[in-house]
Scaffold this active site. Structure first.
Site, PDB file in Angstrom:
ATOM      1  N   GLY A 233      18.228  10.368  54.188  1.00 24.37           N
ATOM      2  CA  GLY A 233      17.813   9.007  53.839  1.00 24.37           C
ATOM      3  C   GLY A 233      16.739   8.487  54.786  1.00 24.37           C
ATOM      4  O   GLY A 233      15.740   7.902  54.366  1.00 24.37           O
ATOM      5  N   GLU A 250      21.290   4.664  49.095  1.00 22.89           N
ATOM      6  CA  GLU A 250      22.759   4.598  49.185  1.00 22.89           C
ATOM      7  C   GLU A 250      23.213   5.743  50.077  1.00 22.89           C
ATOM      8  O   GLU A 250      23.083   6.903  49.698  1.00 22.89           O
ATOM      9  CB  GLU A 250      23.390   4.775  47.791  1.00 22.89           C
ATOM     10  CG  GLU A 250      22.956   3.765  46.745  1.00 22.89           C
ATOM     11  CD  GLU A 250      23.615   2.415  46.914  1.00 22.89           C
ATOM     12  OE1 GLU A 250      24.509   2.282  47.779  1.00 22.89           O
ATOM     13  OE2 GLU A 250      23.224   1.487  46.209  1.00 22.89           O
ATOM     14  N   CYS A 284      31.541   8.790  49.232  1.00 29.32           N
ATOM     15  CA  CYS A 284      30.934   7.890  50.217  1.00 29.32           C
ATOM     16  C   CYS A 284      31.879   6.731  50.509  1.00 29.32           C
ATOM     17  O   CYS A 284      31.883   6.190  51.604  1.00 29.32           O
ATOM     18  CB  CYS A 284      29.606   7.383  49.685  1.00 29.32           C
ATOM     19  SG  CYS A 284      29.742   6.766  48.024  1.00 29.32           S
TER      20      CYS A 284
HETATM   21  P1  NAD Z   1      21.939  15.071  50.988  1.00 29.08           P
HETATM   22  O1  NAD Z   1      21.287  13.959  51.733  1.00 29.08           O
HETATM   23  O2  NAD Z   1      21.976  16.394  51.638  1.00 29.08           O
HETATM   24  O3  NAD Z   1      21.215  15.295  49.573  1.00 29.08           O
HETATM   25  C1  NAD Z   1      21.050  14.248  48.634  1.00 29.08           C
HETATM   26  C2  NAD Z   1      19.869  14.593  47.726  1.00 29.08           C
HETATM   27  O4  NAD Z   1      18.671  14.614  48.487  1.00 29.08           O
HETATM   28  C3  NAD Z   1      19.974  15.980  47.086  1.00 29.08           C
HETATM   29  O5  NAD Z   1      19.389  15.942  45.806  1.00 29.08           O
HETATM   30  C4  NAD Z   1      19.152  16.843  48.020  1.00 29.08           C
HETATM   31  O6  NAD Z   1      18.647  17.998  47.424  1.00 29.08           O
HETATM   32  C5  NAD Z   1      18.031  15.886  48.381  1.00 29.08           C
HETATM   33  N1  NAD Z   1      17.383  16.202  49.642  1.00 29.08           N
HETATM   34  C6  NAD Z   1      17.843  16.967  50.657  1.00 29.08           C
HETATM   35  N2  NAD Z   1      16.912  17.032  51.658  1.00 29.08           N
HETATM   36  C7  NAD Z   1      15.854  16.297  51.242  1.00 29.08           C
HETATM   37  C8  NAD Z   1      14.604  15.937  51.807  1.00 29.08           C
HETATM   38  N3  NAD Z   1      14.232  16.358  53.002  1.00 29.08           N
HETATM   39  N4  NAD Z   1      13.798  15.131  51.098  1.00 29.08           N
HETATM   40  C9  NAD Z   1      14.171  14.662  49.893  1.00 29.08           C
HETATM   41  N5  NAD Z   1      15.337  14.973  49.307  1.00 29.08           N
HETATM   42  C10 NAD Z   1      16.166  15.765  49.963  1.00 29.08           C
HETATM   43  O7  NAD Z   1      23.378  14.525  50.593  1.00 29.08           O
HETATM   44  P2  NAD Z   1      24.570  15.330  49.934  1.00 29.08           P
HETATM   45  O8  NAD Z   1      25.082  16.256  51.002  1.00 29.08           O
HETATM   46  O9  NAD Z   1      24.150  15.861  48.619  1.00 29.08           O
HETATM   47  O10 NAD Z   1      25.638  14.177  49.660  1.00 29.08           O
HETATM   48  C11 NAD Z   1      26.559  13.748  50.615  1.00 29.08           C
HETATM   49  C12 NAD Z   1      26.114  12.448  51.235  1.00 29.08           C
HETATM   50  O11 NAD Z   1      25.827  11.498  50.216  1.00 29.08           O
HETATM   51  C13 NAD Z   1      27.207  11.824  52.087  1.00 29.08           C
HETATM   52  O12 NAD Z   1      26.686  11.361  53.306  1.00 29.08           O
HETATM   53  C14 NAD Z   1      27.683  10.649  51.248  1.00 29.08           C
HETATM   54  O13 NAD Z   1      28.232   9.595  51.957  1.00 29.08           O
HETATM   55  C15 NAD Z   1      26.434  10.257  50.531  1.00 29.08           C
HETATM   56  N6  NAD Z   1      26.758   9.532  49.293  1.00 29.08           N
HETATM   57  C16 NAD Z   1      26.548   8.181  49.273  1.00 29.08           C
HETATM   58  C17 NAD Z   1      26.875   7.442  48.128  1.00 29.08           C
HETATM   59  C18 NAD Z   1      26.651   5.946  48.075  1.00 29.08           C
HETATM   60  O14 NAD Z   1      26.663   5.398  46.985  1.00 29.08           O
HETATM   61  N7  NAD Z   1      26.469   5.268  49.194  1.00 29.08           N
HETATM   62  C19 NAD Z   1      27.404   8.103  47.010  1.00 29.08           C
HETATM   63  C20 NAD Z   1      27.602   9.477  47.069  1.00 29.08           C
HETATM   64  C21 NAD Z   1      27.264  10.185  48.224  1.00 29.08           C
END
Ligand code: NAD
Length: 495
Positions: A233, A250, A284
């Site tokens: 993020g 998020e 999350c």
């Molecule tokens: P992640 O950040 O690894 O990946 C999320 C998305 O971003 C994926 O599509 C991934 O391929 C992409 N991504 C990865 N690296 C990137 C980059 N450098 N640039 C752009 N995109 C990139 O997260 P995850 O492991 O898939 O999910 C788990 C996390 O998501 C946990 O921290 C969880 O709390 C959070 N989450 C938050 C909510 C919410 O509504 N607040 C809901 C679900 C999950």
């Protein structure tokens, strides 16, 4: 032969040079082969979404046509609900009951809800400021929107974002997690069959590290909606900053559930179990901290630990399974490391804390449901997101102490309160720092109301009127209604 999923760009299913296998986390077996987008395909997807927005003018097509498309997508999901539920379980490991009764029908419902409500929410507002001035407030689409989806609720979160983005008139590039792209790539077929205009929705699987920057930093992209980890993020915030893009972000959570001494014991225990072990704790909004009042603590802990030990782990396709595997080997290692740190820092392990030894689970990425007590705010287990089936419990003796503990977190996503005193619950809800607070329940999401966190949990809302309006920009058209007196204009001229 393993099934193959191509990319969906500009209304066509396209191969790519790179391919990847998608794994069933319950067995470690290969489920499917998927095309992997590189920078070239990311650029093609942006070209297509930009052209569809600018030339085909998806943003200016009638609200009735948008409604029609969303309803067809909703029906398309329902028509394939059984297959989609099975696929979601195979790809994520979550119990089939969860994908059958929650993920898939909720995804269909979201498209339906925004189909029926987009006109009401996007309605132009006319404000008569005075007898001399009137304003028209227009809700325009943002333009080209990139949607990033995590692996814990692949189809559901993709549907939340896509339904709102399309309802508001944007064109979309949707990127699922490369661990769980299958149901999202099935959505591509549904969207295509629903007759979506060419380029209005593009769905590309790919590594975030490889194509994330290409998608986010491109000037032709107007908005980014990201759900995922804090680390990524923050990177995305950086990519988007050069062109000052609109964002919804998020992120993670370390949510606290407060159990007061007058709570209905059975309900509170079941609520606490569900709020940390549903989806293997990979939520999350997982209530990964339980704050339990002294007067109920012993009874609560006896029941909670007893039921935790009886949770049935297994393949998600088995209807008896209550908890499936974690999403990957990497996630299993991460959860294990969090448990080791908690032990080292002095938290007391009551149950779980290891990879199960049952032979039928040995090829999957399973982890036992885990309970720690004596967790202190200084410990990492109290502050950091585990994103797995690990909970820490703390005892409190005064409500102010519970509030202080709940708010001792850099995250502020969700909380839940368990008590039979409804006015006390309302009072506590007002004092807790979190974007959503459940009273005597957990995990209820409605399309009608917004959802989203504060602080390190991110900003912006999903769902509800506010969630839809995130995908719009507000234009103010101000009309002077006076015939001859133009206060500012005339004054300046005279000056
Ligand atoms: P992640 O950040 O690894 O990946 C999320 C998305 O971003 C994926 O599509 C991934 O391929 C992409 N991504 C990865 N690296 C990137 C980059 N450098 N640039 C752009 N995109 C990139 O997260 P995850 O492991 O898939 O999910 C788990 C996390 O998501 C946990 O921290 C969880 O709390 C959070 N989450 C938050 C909510 C919410 O509504 N607040 C809901 C679900 C999950």
């Amino acid at each position: 032969m393993k099934p193959y999923y191509p990319l969906f760009i500009n209304g066509e299913f396209k191969d790519s040079q790179d391919k990847q296998d998608v794994i069933n986390p319950a067995t470690g077996e290969v489920l499917a082969e998927v095309a992997v987008a590189g920078k070239k395909e990311a650029a093609l997807a942006i070209d297509a979404a930009r052209a569809a927005f600018d030339k085909e003018a998806w943003g200016r097509i009638s609200l009735a046509r948008r409604k029609d498309l969303l309803l067809k997508i909703s029906q398309g999901i329902l028509d394939k609900a059984g297959d989609l539920a099975k696929l979601e379980t195979l790809n994520t490991g979550k119990p089939i009951k969860e994908s059958t009764f929650m993920d898939i029908p909720s995804a269909a419902k979201t498209f339906e809800y925004f189909a029926y409500n987009l006109e009401r929410y996007l309605k132009e507002e006319v404000i008569d400021i005075s007898t001399e001035a009137q304003s028209r407030l227009l809700r325009e689409p943002q333009g080209v929107v990139v949607l990033f989806v995590p692996w814990n609720y692949p189809l559901l979160i993709a549907s939340w974002k896509t339904a709102c983005a399309l309802a508001a008139g944007n064109t979309v590039i949707l990127k699922p997690s490369s661990l769980t792209p299958l149901t999202v790539l099935e959505l591509a077929k549904i969207i295509n069959d629903a007759g979506s205009p060419k380029g209005s929705v593009n769905i590309i699987n790919g590594s975030g590290i490889e194509i994330g920057k290409a998608l986010c930093a491109d000037k032709r992209v107007d908005m980014i909606s990201f759900t995922g980890s804090n680390t990524v993020g923050r990177q995305i915030l950086g990519y988007a900053s050069e062109h000052v893009k609109k964002m919804i972000i998020e992120l993670g959570g370390k949510s606290a559930s407060i159990i007061l001494k007058d709570a209905d014991l059975e309900l509170a225990v079941n609520g606490a179990l569900c709020s940390i072990f549903l989806n293997q704790g990979q939520m999350c909004t997982a209530m990964s901290r339980l704050l339990v009042e002294e007067g109920i603590y012993d009874k609560f802990m006896d029941d909670f630990v007893d039921k935790t030990k009886r949770i049935k782990l297994g393949d998600g396709l088995d209807y008896q399974t209550q908890m499936g595997p974690l999403i990957s080997d990497e996630q299993q290692k991460k959860v294990m490391a969090c448990v080791e740190t908690a032990k080292r820092e002095g938290a007391k392990l009551l149950c779980g804390g290891k990879v199960p030894s049952a032979p039928e689970l040995k090829n999957g990425f399973f982890f036992e449901p885990t309970v720690f007590t004596d967790a202190k705010p200084s410990m990492r287990i109290f502050q950091e997101e585990v994103f797995g089936p690990v909970v820490c419990v703390s005892k409190f003796s005064h409500i102010d102490e519970a509030i202080a503990l709940a708010n001792t977190s850099d995250f502020a996503l969700a909380s839940s309160i368990w008590t039979q005193d409804s006015s006390l619950a309302q009072d506590l809800a007002g004092r807790i720092n979190a974007g959503i607070i459940w009273i005597n329940t957990y995990g209820m999401f409605y399309n009608e109301v917004p959802y989203g966190g504060f602080k390190q949990s991110g900003f912006g809302k999903e769902l509800g009127r506010e969630g839809l309006l995130e995908y719009t920009r507000l234009k103010n058209i101000l009309i002077d209604k006076t015939k001859d007196s133009k206060p500012l204009v005339n004054y300046w001229y005279g000056f």
